[in-house]
Design an enzyme around this catalytic site. Structure first.
Site, PDB file in Angstrom:
ATOM      1  N   GLU A  43       0.874  -1.167   0.000  1.00  0.00           N
ATOM      2  CA  GLU A  43       0.000   0.000   0.000  1.00  0.00           C
ATOM      3  C   GLU A  43       0.915   1.222   0.000  1.00  0.00           C
ATOM      4  OE1 GLU A  43      -2.825   0.385   3.220  1.00  0.00           O
ATOM      5  OE2 GLU A  43      -3.584   2.246   2.356  1.00  0.00           O
ATOM      6  N   ARG A 270       5.578 -12.761   9.715  1.00  0.00           N
ATOM      7  CA  ARG A 270       6.138 -11.454   9.410  1.00  0.00           C
ATOM      8  C   ARG A 270       7.419 -11.250  10.202  1.00  0.00           C
ATOM      9  NH1 ARG A 270       3.629  -6.347   9.550  1.00  0.00           N
ATOM     10  NH2 ARG A 270       1.910  -7.211   8.424  1.00  0.00           N
ATOM     11  N   LYS A 280       3.901   0.964   9.953  1.00  0.00           N
ATOM     12  CA  LYS A 280       4.058   2.148   9.112  1.00  0.00           C
ATOM     13  C   LYS A 280       3.460   3.376   9.789  1.00  0.00           C
ATOM     14  CE  LYS A 280       2.808   0.131   5.076  1.00  0.00           C
ATOM     15  NZ  LYS A 280       2.390   0.063   3.676  1.00  0.00           N
TER      16      LYS A 280
HETATM   17  P1  ATP Z   1      -0.470  -1.673   6.585  1.00  0.00           P
HETATM   18  O1  ATP Z   1      -0.755  -1.622   8.016  1.00  0.00           O
HETATM   19  O2  ATP Z   1      -0.375  -0.328   5.955  1.00  0.00           O
HETATM   20  O3  ATP Z   1      -1.309  -2.653   5.790  1.00  0.00           O
HETATM   21  P2  ATP Z   1       1.710  -3.424   5.957  1.00  0.00           P
HETATM   22  O4  ATP Z   1       3.001  -3.427   6.695  1.00  0.00           O
HETATM   23  O5  ATP Z   1       0.879  -4.640   5.907  1.00  0.00           O
HETATM   24  O6  ATP Z   1       0.992  -2.198   6.557  1.00  0.00           O
HETATM   25  P3  ATP Z   1       1.638  -3.342   3.079  1.00  0.00           P
HETATM   26  O7  ATP Z   1       2.065  -2.235   2.211  1.00  0.00           O
HETATM   27  O8  ATP Z   1       0.225  -3.764   3.017  1.00  0.00           O
HETATM   28  O9  ATP Z   1       2.020  -2.907   4.523  1.00  0.00           O
HETATM   29  O10 ATP Z   1       2.587  -4.578   2.867  1.00  0.00           O
HETATM   30  C1  ATP Z   1       2.924  -5.106   1.618  1.00  0.00           C
HETATM   31  C2  ATP Z   1       3.344  -6.533   1.778  1.00  0.00           C
HETATM   32  O11 ATP Z   1       4.442  -6.639   2.690  1.00  0.00           O
HETATM   33  C3  ATP Z   1       2.234  -7.393   2.339  1.00  0.00           C
HETATM   34  O12 ATP Z   1       2.152  -8.590   1.601  1.00  0.00           O
HETATM   35  C4  ATP Z   1       2.642  -7.673   3.744  1.00  0.00           C
HETATM   36  O13 ATP Z   1       2.191  -8.920   4.174  1.00  0.00           O
HETATM   37  C5  ATP Z   1       4.166  -7.606   3.662  1.00  0.00           C
HETATM   38  N1  ATP Z   1       4.730  -7.187   4.943  1.00  0.00           N
HETATM   39  C6  ATP Z   1       4.450  -6.067   5.625  1.00  0.00           C
HETATM   40  N2  ATP Z   1       5.111  -6.028   6.799  1.00  0.00           N
HETATM   41  C7  ATP Z   1       5.854  -7.156   6.849  1.00  0.00           C
HETATM   42  C8  ATP Z   1       6.761  -7.711   7.806  1.00  0.00           C
HETATM   43  N3  ATP Z   1       7.036  -7.074   8.948  1.00  0.00           N
HETATM   44  N4  ATP Z   1       7.332  -8.902   7.530  1.00  0.00           N
HETATM   45  C9  ATP Z   1       7.068  -9.530   6.370  1.00  0.00           C
HETATM   46  N5  ATP Z   1       6.235  -9.071   5.436  1.00  0.00           N
HETATM   47  C10 ATP Z   1       5.617  -7.897   5.659  1.00  0.00           C
END
Ligand code: ATP
Ligand code: MG
Length: 568
Positions: A43, A270, A280
Site C-alpha cells: 500500500e 512477518r 508504518k
Molecule cells: P499496513 O498496516 O499499511 O497494511 P503493511 O506493513 O501490511 O501495513 P503493506 O504495504 O500492506 O504494509 O505490505 C505489503 C506486503 O508486505 C504485504 O504482503 C505484507 O504482508 C508484507 N509485509 C508487511 N510487513 C511485513 C513484515 N514485517 N514482515 C514480512 N512481510 C511484511
C-alpha cells in the site's frame, strides 16, 4: 538416475522452505498450466521497511527461482493515506534490492470499474446490501468467536433500493461514515470475517490516480483476491495475519472464477526486529513529529534508512535468507542483521585510518618537517585490493581512549614506559604527556625506534598493542554520526501501556564534529562509499557531505578487543 543425482535432488529439496515446496508441488502437478505468477502488493502509504524486504525477497525471489514472474501491484484503495511520493520510493527500493517487475506494474485502482461491476452484480443477486448503521453499531453486532452476530436491520432491503443507494453513495450524496456496502454472507459464521464483511466505504478525498471519479472505495478483502484474479496471479503470498482472511479471499474470487483457476494464498511469519518498530503508522509518526530526520534517517528500519546507514542489498538478502520463513511469529535480534552487514563489509570495505576522538601524539625524536609515505593494506581479506599510502609525520593524532597515564593491568596501549606499534609505521615508546589546567591530556609524547619501520626486520619485535593514527599535518577534519538503537526496549510494540515515543533512546545519535581522517579516505570518499575505520567500525559517506567537509554514518561497530578490555 544415479545415486549422486539422487542425493543432489534430496539436498535441493531440503533447502526449500515450505512455501517453495508448495509452489514446486503445484508446478509439478501442472496446476495453472505450469505457470507461476506472484505479486508484491504494497500500500503506498509509507516507505518500505526491512519487513517488506522479507516479503519482496519471497515474492520476487520465488518467481526467479522457479522461472515465473512477479507483479508489482500498488494496493491503492485508501486515497487519504496514499501518495505518489511513496510509490516512487517503493519502486526505487525494490530496484535497489535487486528485483524488477518488468512490464508488470499494476494498481488496484486500475480495477475500480471491474470491482464496481462485481459489487453491482452481487447486489442484483441478493449477495450484498447497503447498511446505514454507524461503524460502532456494526461492530457491536459482530458477536464474538463463540457468539453469533446479529443481523443488521438493513440486511433485507430490496435489491432496487440497494442499487439506488449504492449509486448515490458513489455520486457523493451521502457523508462519509453514513453508509457501507456489505456482503450478505452469514452473521453466525464461525469465521468472523464471514459475518457480512464490508465491501465498500465512502471516502470523499481525491485519489492520486483516479482523482474525483469515485466516492466509494473497496475494502482490502474485496479488492485483493479479485486483483490477484484479474492479473492471473497463481500464488498470492502474504503474512500470517491474513490466514484467517483466506476463506473470504476465496469466497470473493469465486464470484468471478470458474473451477479451473483460483489464485492460491499462502502465508508466512512477518518479520519483527528488536529495538525498533515496524508499523508504518508509527514510522510515519516519527517522521511527521521530527523525532527522526526523515524516512531515510539511518536509525530507521526502512530500506532507504538502511541504505543511507551503509547496508548493502546483499547483506539484507543474506539476513533474510538466514532467518527463513516459518508459520510462527517471533522477534528477531537486530544483532543478526548487524552480523550480516559486518560479514559483507569485511569482504568488501577498504581499511582506513580515522581518529574519532583525537588527541595529539608527538614523536620527540622524529625529524622536524620530515614526511614518510607508509603503506597500508586496503583489505587483508582481499589479496587483490592493493595498498595505499599514508603519510607519517612528527605530529600525529591517536584516539584519546588509547592513552592512559595510570592504566589498570593488561592495558596494552599507550602509557608511559610501554612500547606500542603504530600500525604500518613504527614501534614507539611513550615518554609522558602534558595536561591542561583541568587535568585533561593535551599532548602525548613518545620516541620512535627507526629500526622498527614496517617491513624492516626490526619491525618483527613483539609488542602487545597496535594503534591506528593519522598525521596531524595531512589529515582532514570530518563529521561522524554514531548511531545506536532507536528504542530503549527490546520490543516497543509490546509495551501497550506506554506511548511508544517515550521508549525512544535519547542517545540514539551522537555527532562527532572533529574526527580526523587520513588523506586516502578524504580523496576517495564519495557519497555511498563504505569503509572500515580500523578498530572502530564500518562507516559510509553520507549525502550531507560537502567537498571540504565529509560526513560519515557509522553503519555498525566492529566487534573489537576494546569491549573485552572495558569489561575487565
Ligand atoms: P499496513 O498496516 O499499511 O497494511 P503493511 O506493513 O501490511 O501495513 P503493506 O504495504 O500492506 O504494509 O505490505 C505489503 C506486503 O508486505 C504485504 O504482503 C505484507 O504482508 C508484507 N509485509 C508487511 N510487513 C511485513 C513484515 N514485517 N514482515 C514480512 N512481510 C511484511
Ligand atoms: Mg497491509
Amino acid at each position: 538416475m544415479t545415486q549422486v543425482e539422487n542425493k543432489e535432488d534430496f539436498e535441493e529439496k531440503k533447502s526449500l522452505n515450505f512455501i517453495e515446496q508448495a509452489v514446486e508441488a503445484d508446478l509439478k502437478a501442472g496446476k495453472n498450466g505450469g505457470r507461476l505468477n506472484t505479486r508484491f502488493p504494497p500500500e503506498p502509504n509509507g516507505y518500505l521497511h526491512i519487513g517488506h524486504a522479507k516479503a519482496v525477497c519471497m515474492d520476487f525471489g520465488i518467481a526467479e527461482k522457479f522461472g515465473g514472474t512477479c507483479n508489482l501491484r500498488f494496493d491503492d484503495t485508501n486515497p487519504v493515506k496514499e501518495d505518489v511520493e511513496y510509490i516512487d520510493s517503493i519502486k526505487e527500493d525494490i530496484h535497489w534490492l535487486g528485483f524488477d517487475w518488468g512490464d508488470r506494474l499494476y494498481y488496484a485502482s486500475d480495477y475500480f470499474p471491474k470491482l464496481w461491476e462485481l459489487a453491482v452484480r452481487m447486489i442484483k443477486e441478493g449477495k450484498a446490501y447497503v447498511d446505514e448503521q454507524s461503524s460502532e453499531e456494526i461492530a457491536k453486532q459482530k458477536g464474538t468467536p463463540t457468539q453469533p452476530g446479529v443481523n443488521s436491520p438493513y440486511r433485507n432491503r430490496c435489491i432496487e433500493e440497494n442499487l439506488d443507494l449504492f449509486e448515490r453513495m458513489n455520486k457523493g450524496e451521502f457523508d462519509e461514515g453514513t453508509m457501507v456496502l456489505r456482503a450478505k454472507i452469514d452473521m453466525a459464521s464461525s469465521n468472523m470475517h464471514f459475518r457480512d464483511p464490508i465491501m465498500y466505504r465512502i471516502i470523499k478525498y481525491p485519489h492520486h490516480r483516479t482523482g474525483n471519479t469515485w466516492n466509494v472505495y473497496p475494502m482490502y478483502d474485496f479488492a485483493h483476491g479479485q486483483s490477484d484474479y484479474f492479473e492471473g496471479v497463481t500464488h498470492s503470498i502474504c503474512t500470517l495475519e491474513f490466514e484467517v482472511h483466506r476463506p473470504l479471499y476465496e469466497y470473493f474470487v469465486k464470484e468471478l472464477a470458474d473451477e479451473s483457476y483460483c489464485p492460491r494464498q499462502l502465508e508466512f511469519n512477518r518479520l519483527n526486529l528488536t529495538y525498533t518498530v515496524m508499523s508504518k503508522r508509527k514510522l510515519l509518526q516519527l517522521v511527521k513529529e521530527g523525532l527522526v530526520s526523515g524516512w531515510d534517517d539511518p536509525r530507521m528500519p526502512t530500506i532507504c534508512g538502511l541504505r543511507r546507514r551503509g547496508y548493502t542489498p546483499e547483506s539484507i538478502k543474506n539476513f533474510i535468507n538466514r532467518i527463513g520463513y516459518t508459520k510462527y511469529d517471533g522477534i528477531i535480534s537486530v544483532s543478526l542483521l548487524e552480523h550480516s552487514i559486518r560479514e559483507d563489509l569485511n569482504k568488501r570495505a577498504d581499511r582506513v585510518s580515522a581518529v574519532v576522538n583525537p588527541v595529539k601524539l608527538i614523536i620527540t625524536n622524529y625529524p622536524e618537517g620530515q614526511t614518510e609515505q607508509m603503506f597500508a593494506e586496503n583489505n587483508p581479506e582481499n589479496p587483490d585490493s592493493g595498498t595505499h599510502e599514508i603519510p607519517f609525520t612528527k605530529e600525529l593524532y591517536i584516539e584519546r581512549e588509547d592513552f592512559m597515564e595510570n592504566p589498570p593491568k593488561k592495558f596494552f596501549r599507550m602509557t608511559p614506559g610501554q612500547e606500542v606499534r603504530l600500525k604500518s609505521a613504527y614501534i614507539v615508546k611513550c615518554t609522558g604527556c602534558k595536561k591542561n589546567a583541568d587535568g585533561e591530556v593535551e599532548e602525548i609524547y613518545c620516541e620512535y625506534d627507526p629500526d622498527t619501520r614496517s617491513g624492516l626486520p626490526g619491525s618483527m619485535r613483539k609488542v602487545k598493542g597496535t594503534l591506528h593514527w593519522v598525521s596531524a599535518e595531512y589529515s582532514q577534519e570530518a563529521e561522524v554520526r554514531l548511531y545506536d538503537r532507536l528504542f530503549n526496549v527490546e520490543n516497543p510494540a509490546e509495551e501497550k501501556d506506554k506511548d511508544f515515543r517515550e521508549l525512544l533512546n535519547p542517545d540514539s545519535l551522537k555527532v562527532v564534529t572533529n574526527c580526523r581522517i587520513e588523506p586516502y579516505l578524504a580523496q576517495t570518499a564519495k557519497v555511498g562509499n563504505r569503509y572500515q575505520f580500523q578498530r572502530i567500525g564500518y562507516f559510509c559517506v553520507d549525502q550531507d557531505s560537502k567537498n571540504d567537509r565529509l560526513v560519515f554514518n557509522r553503519t555498525v561497530s566492529l566487534k573489537d578487543s576494546w569491549e573485552k578490555l572495558k569489561d575487565k
